[in-house]
Motif scaffolding. Structure first.
Motif, short mmCIF file in Angstrom:
data_model
loop_
_atom_site.label_atom_id
_atom_site.label_comp_id
_atom_site.label_asym_id
_atom_site.label_seq_id
_atom_site.Cartn_x
_atom_site.Cartn_y
_atom_site.Cartn_z
N LEU A 1 3.92 -16.02 -9.64
CA LEU A 1 4.51 -14.77 -10.10
C LEU A 1 3.47 -13.65 -10.20
CD1 LEU A 1 6.83 -16.17 -12.90
CD2 LEU A 1 7.43 -15.63 -10.55
N ASP A 2 2.21 -13.98 -10.01
CA ASP A 2 1.12 -13.02 -10.15
C ASP A 2 1.06 -12.12 -8.92
OD1 ASP A 2 -1.20 -11.66 -10.74
OD2 ASP A 2 -2.48 -13.43 -10.80
N VAL A 3 1.11 -10.82 -9.13
CA VAL A 3 1.00 -9.86 -8.03
C VAL A 3 -0.13 -8.86 -8.31
CG1 VAL A 3 3.37 -10.08 -7.20
CG2 VAL A 3 2.84 -8.43 -9.00
N THR A 4 -1.08 -9.24 -9.19
CA THR A 4 -2.21 -8.39 -9.51
C THR A 4 -3.31 -8.60 -8.47
OG1 THR A 4 -3.33 -10.04 -10.88
CG2 THR A 4 -1.69 -8.64 -11.97
N CYS B 1 2.68 -2.30 0.75
CA CYS B 1 3.65 -3.01 -0.09
C CYS B 1 3.61 -2.43 -1.50
CB CYS B 1 3.30 -4.49 -0.12
SG CYS B 1 4.43 -5.46 -1.12
N HIS B 2 4.78 -2.12 -2.03
CA HIS B 2 4.86 -1.58 -3.39
C HIS B 2 5.07 -2.68 -4.43
CE1 HIS B 2 4.79 2.52 -2.00
NE2 HIS B 2 5.69 2.20 -1.09
N ASP B 3 5.16 -3.93 -3.96
CA ASP B 3 5.42 -5.04 -4.88
C ASP B 3 4.18 -5.83 -5.27
OD1 ASP B 3 8.17 -4.56 -5.07
OD2 ASP B 3 8.56 -5.67 -3.24
N CYS B 4 3.05 -5.62 -4.57
CA CYS B 4 1.85 -6.37 -4.94
C CYS B 4 0.59 -5.53 -4.69
CB CYS B 4 1.77 -7.70 -4.20
SG CYS B 4 1.45 -7.64 -2.44
N TRP C 1 -2.12 -6.21 -1.37
CA TRP C 1 -1.64 -6.02 -0.01
C TRP C 1 -2.66 -5.27 0.82
CZ3 TRP C 1 -1.10 -1.95 3.27
CH2 TRP C 1 -0.41 -2.20 4.46
N HIS C 2 -2.88 -5.75 2.03
CA HIS C 2 -3.64 -5.03 3.04
C HIS C 2 -3.24 -5.61 4.39
CE1 HIS C 2 -6.32 -8.44 2.14
NE2 HIS C 2 -6.81 -8.30 3.35
N ALA C 3 -3.60 -4.89 5.45
CA ALA C 3 -3.22 -5.32 6.79
C ALA C 3 -4.42 -5.19 7.72
CB ALA C 3 -2.06 -4.47 7.31
N GLU C 4 -4.41 -6.00 8.77
CA GLU C 4 -5.44 -5.92 9.79
C GLU C 4 -4.80 -6.17 11.15
OE1 GLU C 4 -8.37 -9.12 9.52
OE2 GLU C 4 -6.89 -10.36 8.51
N VAL C 5 -5.41 -5.65 12.18
CA VAL C 5 -4.94 -5.87 13.54
C VAL C 5 -5.75 -7.03 14.11
CG1 VAL C 5 -4.71 -4.88 15.85
CG2 VAL C 5 -4.29 -3.47 13.83
N ARG D 1 -1.62 -8.51 10.92
CA ARG D 1 -1.66 -9.56 9.89
C ARG D 1 -1.58 -8.87 8.54
NH1 ARG D 1 -6.02 -13.58 11.12
NH2 ARG D 1 -4.33 -14.34 12.46
N GLU D 2 -0.49 -9.12 7.82
CA GLU D 2 -0.31 -8.55 6.48
C GLU D 2 -0.69 -9.60 5.45
OE1 GLU D 2 3.38 -6.80 5.37
OE2 GLU D 2 3.42 -5.44 7.10
N TRP D 3 -1.46 -9.16 4.48
CA TRP D 3 -1.85 -10.00 3.36
C TRP D 3 -1.12 -9.53 2.11
CZ3 TRP D 3 -5.33 -14.01 4.01
CH2 TRP D 3 -5.99 -14.05 5.23
N HIS D 4 -0.53 -10.47 1.40
CA HIS D 4 0.22 -10.19 0.17
C HIS D 4 -0.16 -11.21 -0.89
CE1 HIS D 4 3.51 -7.58 1.86
NE2 HIS D 4 3.17 -8.19 2.98
#
Length: 73
Positions: A9-12, A37-40, A43-47, A57-60
């Motif tokens: 449940l942790d999104v910090t 992402c507004h939920d966590c 979040w970051h992304a890379e090509v 590649r999305e990281w959440h």
């Protein structure tokens, strides 16, 4: 986004993270828009290029509802 003792449940920023690879282009060759992402918080992304294909590649946070939806599909 409150801290929680349950890692699911942790999104910090301290949350465990997972990734999902998504197509960077649609079938017509048009690129997809990427929005944070507004939920966590982590979040970051890379090509990335995997087997000759350009992917995003999305990281959440693993507990992020959007991440859970992405890996369910």
């Amino acid at each position: 986004m409150a801290e929680t003792s349950d890692p699911q449940l942790d999104v910090t920023y301290r949350a465990p993270v997972g990734s999902v690879d998504l197509k960077a282009f649609d079938d017509n060759g048009n690129s997809y828009e990427i929005h944070a992402c507004h939920d966590c918080l982590p979040w970051h992304a890379e090509v990335v290029v995997v087997a000759g294909k350009v992917l995003v590649r999305e990281w959440h946070a693993v507990g992020c509802p959007q991440f859970q939806e992405l890996i369910r599909d």
